[in-house]
Design a protein around this motif. Structure first.
Motif, PDB file in Angstrom:
ATOM      1  N   GLY A 147     -31.753 -32.664  35.130  1.00  0.00           N
ATOM      2  CA  GLY A 147     -32.135 -33.026  36.477  1.00  0.00           C
ATOM      3  C   GLY A 147     -33.077 -32.063  37.165  1.00  0.00           C
ATOM      4  O   GLY A 147     -33.569 -32.357  38.257  1.00  0.00           O
ATOM      5  N   HIS A 148     -33.382 -30.922  36.548  1.00  0.00           N
ATOM      6  CA  HIS A 148     -34.051 -29.864  37.301  1.00  0.00           C
ATOM      7  C   HIS A 148     -35.479 -30.214  37.729  1.00  0.00           C
ATOM      8  O   HIS A 148     -35.964 -29.716  38.733  1.00  0.00           O
ATOM      9  N   ASP A 149     -36.171 -31.088  37.010  1.00  0.00           N
ATOM     10  CA  ASP A 149     -37.558 -31.411  37.351  1.00  0.00           C
ATOM     11  C   ASP A 149     -37.755 -32.856  37.808  1.00  0.00           C
ATOM     12  O   ASP A 149     -38.879 -33.363  37.791  1.00  0.00           O
ATOM     13  N   LEU A 150     -36.709 -33.517  38.237  1.00  0.00           N
ATOM     14  CA  LEU A 150     -36.833 -34.922  38.646  1.00  0.00           C
ATOM     15  C   LEU A 150     -37.809 -35.106  39.799  1.00  0.00           C
ATOM     16  O   LEU A 150     -38.400 -36.171  39.950  1.00  0.00           O
ATOM     17  N   GLY A 151     -37.983 -34.087  40.628  1.00  0.00           N
ATOM     18  CA  GLY A 151     -38.856 -34.202  41.787  1.00  0.00           C
ATOM     19  C   GLY A 151     -40.280 -33.768  41.550  1.00  0.00           C
ATOM     20  O   GLY A 151     -41.063 -33.660  42.508  1.00  0.00           O
ATOM     21  N   HIS A 152     -40.640 -33.510  40.288  1.00  0.00           N
ATOM     22  CA  HIS A 152     -41.996 -33.022  40.017  1.00  0.00           C
ATOM     23  C   HIS A 152     -43.030 -34.122  40.257  1.00  0.00           C
ATOM     24  O   HIS A 152     -42.773 -35.305  40.077  1.00  0.00           O
ATOM     25  N   THR A 153     -44.199 -33.668  40.663  1.00  0.00           N
ATOM     26  CA  THR A 153     -45.313 -34.554  40.998  1.00  0.00           C
ATOM     27  C   THR A 153     -46.084 -34.984  39.755  1.00  0.00           C
ATOM     28  O   THR A 153     -45.924 -34.390  38.683  1.00  0.00           O
ATOM     29  N   PRO A 154     -46.977 -35.972  39.885  1.00  0.00           N
ATOM     30  CA  PRO A 154     -47.961 -36.185  38.819  1.00  0.00           C
ATOM     31  C   PRO A 154     -48.868 -34.957  38.727  1.00  0.00           C
ATOM     32  O   PRO A 154     -49.053 -34.236  39.717  1.00  0.00           O
ATOM     33  N   GLN A 197     -37.568 -31.285  46.149  1.00  0.00           N
ATOM     34  CA  GLN A 197     -37.746 -32.716  45.947  1.00  0.00           C
ATOM     35  C   GLN A 197     -36.772 -33.250  44.907  1.00  0.00           C
ATOM     36  O   GLN A 197     -36.302 -34.394  45.017  1.00  0.00           O
ATOM     37  N   SER A 198     -36.452 -32.448  43.895  1.00  0.00           N
ATOM     38  CA  SER A 198     -35.472 -32.880  42.891  1.00  0.00           C
ATOM     39  C   SER A 198     -34.124 -33.151  43.541  1.00  0.00           C
ATOM     40  O   SER A 198     -33.431 -34.122  43.188  1.00  0.00           O
ATOM     41  N   ILE A 199     -33.745 -32.305  44.498  1.00  0.00           N
ATOM     42  CA  ILE A 199     -32.499 -32.541  45.225  1.00  0.00           C
ATOM     43  C   ILE A 199     -32.605 -33.800  46.075  1.00  0.00           C
ATOM     44  O   ILE A 199     -31.669 -34.615  46.150  1.00  0.00           O
ATOM     45  N   ARG A 200     -33.744 -34.002  46.708  1.00  0.00           N
ATOM     46  CA  ARG A 200     -33.939 -35.213  47.510  1.00  0.00           C
ATOM     47  C   ARG A 200     -33.854 -36.463  46.638  1.00  0.00           C
ATOM     48  O   ARG A 200     -33.302 -37.491  47.057  1.00  0.00           O
ATOM     49  N   VAL A 201     -34.373 -36.379  45.429  1.00  0.00           N
ATOM     50  CA  VAL A 201     -34.300 -37.514  44.507  1.00  0.00           C
ATOM     51  C   VAL A 201     -32.853 -37.887  44.230  1.00  0.00           C
ATOM     52  O   VAL A 201     -32.468 -39.063  44.314  1.00  0.00           O
ATOM     53  N   VAL A 202     -32.029 -36.894  43.890  1.00  0.00           N
ATOM     54  CA  VAL A 202     -30.650 -37.216  43.488  1.00  0.00           C
ATOM     55  C   VAL A 202     -29.747 -37.496  44.676  1.00  0.00           C
ATOM     56  O   VAL A 202     -28.717 -38.175  44.533  1.00  0.00           O
TER      57      VAL A 202
END
Length: 335
Positions: free
Chosen positions: A106-113, A135-140
């Motif tokens: 889960g650590h990079d789920l919020g990464h951008t293009p 952003q990764s935290i916001r995603v989950v």
């Protein structure tokens, strides 16, 4: 006693006293009935693995933008390598490898293009700022499952939030992922850079090769063994000062020769311009975003943050497709 309870009991018997035992988790923000088969961290791992944001990592840049070759890493393969390295260390230290795996996945789920180029662009243009770990935290917590989030345990979210270099994870499992993220990107980015002809082993000082290893495989082995040897039976995850300094030296070489190399990174400015242009467009026309993001606006979410949510969730190819649709004129046709 059901299967989950049996596994929790085995954790108490077999894992280190410094491990994060599933039974002792601080739990979730929203109460849920326990699974009769899986522990809480196993459930978190599965939720991350099956979420949409995880699948999109396969088309997000790691270091080389849209590389023409089948063997270069992307953000998904980076994530998998972090997970495997971290799990190897966790098992050797008798820590909770299920928690490690969930944090790593889960650590990079919020990464951008476009990797850190996209992150820099959003951070520059958004008044609220942007950082992929937040952003990764916001995603989950907010974005997945149509706004319901994944309702992960506190320990997994803590590890995701604190995986950055300056982070301070509260669990040893989170500390392992934090170190393995850095080790993994230095290891595989160097491997990719050698494949691309950007760097060779001769660019690494002989003293550093004698200390860490003669190739990427040997160096990864050195890092893993050093962490295990210096962390067994301790309440924190450590590297020896000598090997830690060697890792920093190797990272500096990667910055000098790869990350800041004008040949390897010449397209990054274009990528940043593209992301900035998309941000400007959707900031003035938020109704052009997809329905799930327009729903966030209706729920009272701040517009600048939702635009970042939408753009950061894009893959490289999708962001380029949207840019072409918006900014590149199409030939007129009567058909």
């Amino acid at each position: 006693m059901n299967i989950r309870e049996e596994m929790e009991q085995r954790e108490m018997e077999l894992l280190s006293p410094y491990a994060a035992h599933s039974r002792d988790s601080r739990g979730r923000d929203r109460y849920e009935e326990e699974c009769d088969i899986r522990t809480v961290y196993q459930r978190d791992r599965d939720r991350i693995l099956h979420c949409k944001s995880f699948r999109r990592l396969k088309d997000k840049t790691q270091v080389f933008l849209s590389p023409q070759g089948d063997h270069y890493r992307n953000r998904l393969t980076h994530t998998l390598e972090v997970s495997q390295t971290a799990r190897t260390i966790a098992k050797a230290l008798r820590l909770n490898d299920d928690l490690v795996e969930a944090i790593a996945l889960g650590h990079d789920l919020g990464h951008t293009p476009f990797g850190h180029a996209g992150e820099r662009a959003l951070d520059r243009v958004c008044p609220l700022g942007f950082a992929h770990y937040r952003q990764s935290i916001r995603v989950v917590e907010c974005l997945e499952k149509n706004g319901a989030g994944l309702n992960l345990t506190w320990e997994v979210r803590d590890g995701i939030l604190n995986h950055r270099t300056s982070g301070s994870p509260h669990t040893l499992e989170g500390q392992i992922v934090r170190l393995c993220d850095k080790i993994s990107y230095i290891h595989h980015d160097m491997d990719d850079a050698q494949r691309a002809g950007v760097i060779t082993e001769d660019d690494i000082p002989i003293t550093l090769r004698l200390l860490l290893g003669e190739n990427t495989k040997e160096r990864l082995n050195t890092f893993i063994h050093d962490i295990v040897d210096n962390s067994r039976g301790k309440d924190a995850i450590h590297m020896s000062p000598e090997i830690e300094e060697g890792l920093r030296d190797l990272r500096n070489i990667m910055f000098q020769n790869v990350y800041l190399n004008p040949v390897a990174k010449e397209e990054e400015e274009k990528a940043e311009n593209l992301v900035e242009a998309l941000y400007g467009y959707y900031s003035t026309k938020p109704d052009k975003m997809s329905e799930e993001y327009k729903r966030l606006l209706k729920d009272g979410e701040e517009m600048n943050r939702v635009v970042c949510d939408y753009i950061s969730g894009m893959t490289d190819q999708y962001s380029m497709e949207k840019f072409r649709d918006i900014f590149v004129p199409k030939g007129w046709s009567v058909y």
